[in-house]
Design an enzyme around this catalytic site. Sequence first.
Site, PDB file in Angstrom:
ATOM      1  N   HIS A 168       0.869  -1.184   0.000  1.00 13.24           N
ATOM      2  CA  HIS A 168       0.000   0.000   0.000  1.00 13.24           C
ATOM      3  C   HIS A 168       0.902   1.230   0.000  1.00 13.24           C
ATOM      4  O   HIS A 168       1.712   1.429   0.905  1.00 13.24           O
ATOM      5  CB  HIS A 168      -0.915   0.020   1.220  1.00 13.24           C
ATOM      6  CG  HIS A 168      -1.834   1.211   1.237  1.00 13.24           C
ATOM      7  ND1 HIS A 168      -3.101   1.182   0.678  1.00 13.24           N
ATOM      8  CD2 HIS A 168      -1.662   2.463   1.717  1.00 13.24           C
ATOM      9  CE1 HIS A 168      -3.666   2.361   0.831  1.00 13.24           C
ATOM     10  NE2 HIS A 168      -2.827   3.156   1.449  1.00 13.24           N
ATOM     11  N   CYS A 169       0.762   2.051  -1.037  1.00 13.91           N
ATOM     12  CA  CYS A 169       1.631   3.227  -1.196  1.00 13.91           C
ATOM     13  C   CYS A 169       0.850   4.490  -0.847  1.00 13.91           C
ATOM     14  O   CYS A 169      -0.059   4.882  -1.590  1.00 13.91           O
ATOM     15  CB  CYS A 169       2.152   3.310  -2.636  1.00 13.91           C
ATOM     16  SG  CYS A 169       3.290   4.677  -2.896  1.00 13.91           S
ATOM     17  N   PRO A 170       1.172   5.151   0.263  1.00 15.14           N
ATOM     18  CA  PRO A 170       0.450   6.390   0.594  1.00 15.14           C
ATOM     19  C   PRO A 170       0.785   7.537  -0.351  1.00 15.14           C
ATOM     20  O   PRO A 170       0.001   8.489  -0.469  1.00 15.14           O
ATOM     21  CB  PRO A 170       0.923   6.689   2.030  1.00 15.14           C
ATOM     22  CG  PRO A 170       2.245   6.012   2.144  1.00 15.14           C
ATOM     23  CD  PRO A 170       2.167   4.787   1.288  1.00 15.14           C
ATOM     24  N   GLY A 173      -1.753   7.171  -2.863  1.00 17.07           N
ATOM     25  CA  GLY A 173      -3.093   7.115  -2.291  1.00 17.07           C
ATOM     26  C   GLY A 173      -3.886   5.893  -2.675  1.00 17.07           C
ATOM     27  O   GLY A 173      -5.112   5.966  -2.793  1.00 17.07           O
TER      28      GLY A 173
END
Length: 386
Positions: A168-170, A173
């Site tokens: 999961h890449c913030p 997003g």
Amino acid sequence: MSVMVARKKVVRKWEKLPGRNTFCCDGRIMMARQKGIFYLTLFLILGTCALFFAFECRYLAVQLSPAIPVFAAVLFLFAMATLLRTSFSDPGVIPRALPDEAAFIEMEIEATNGTVPQGQRPPPRIKNFQINNQIVKLKYCYTCKIFRPPRASHCSICDNCVERFDHHCPWVGNCVGKRNYRYFYLFILSLSLLTIYIFTFNIVYVALKSLKIGFLNTLKETPGTYPSMSLTVLTVLEVLICFFTLWSVVGLTGFHTFLVALNQTTNEDIKGSWTGKNRVQNPYSHGNIVKNCCEVLCGPLPPSVLDRRGILQQEESTAQEGSCLQGPGTQEPLATQGPGQAQEAYSVLSLQVPAPSVSDTETPEEKQRTPGELPLPSLDAGRAEH
């Protein structure tokens, strides 16, 4: 007369999907709920490129070559397109089991494991699956009520099982999975090239200015639109942003290039799925770097299984509207109306047509009326009724 009009509201599937996601444009855009760092990514890219195109590019295009801003624009547009494609797309979310499906899976598990005595821990819910002569374990997801496919994992931030889950890449997003990994890789690759490009030509810009008017005079030079801020201060700001971005973005690009060459995911690399004590070989690798890169970056893109814009159900709502009384010629036939509408139409007709006269004798007025004209009650009939 009041008419009851039924209106139907279309409910699409994305409105009822579980998980922690946000949807825009009637379900066409899908993102995680935590989007603050994604906006920071947009601000850094847009801000740095805007300063570069506004100041350094004009000077470099005249002094060196007009191809400098053109190539920078191509890199910028490509990086933005891949970023938005990664952020706004479905990463490969697996739908959760329906109640009937979940009950059937529970029955299968109970039939396989048997009844567990009270106080004892039930055995792990795992199925063995063979891929390229290699046994792969399919784990059961207690949230989605399904046995996850190979290489899938449950994202704790989005609360969804994602096929070929990478991470999961913030910064984008969104989760990075089977359906958007290639766009994520192309984004970080193009962003690395864009960062190196801007960083290099910012230094070239300062060097050319220093050779002509000296380094100190270059620092004192101010653009016409920003008289209170030195032009070189803006350039130094761009250099600092690009310098600190290089260490993270270029390093991340090199790491994912290594993973693509091995046909491996970040999740598998962190867990050591294929490099642990058992030294189990990766069943998904073709043993060839070119074949692995072609499969990951150029293979067919599977469609989304969520069907976000599909119609889930239709909710009926009634609204009451007033209308004028219509003549007999414009009334809807009673045979085509419902029971309530037929009774209502009958009451309207009864109001329009007066009661017939009690007198059996035909009056001269009745003889002279035109066809289709309603008979008028006579005065003698009215007196007789009184």
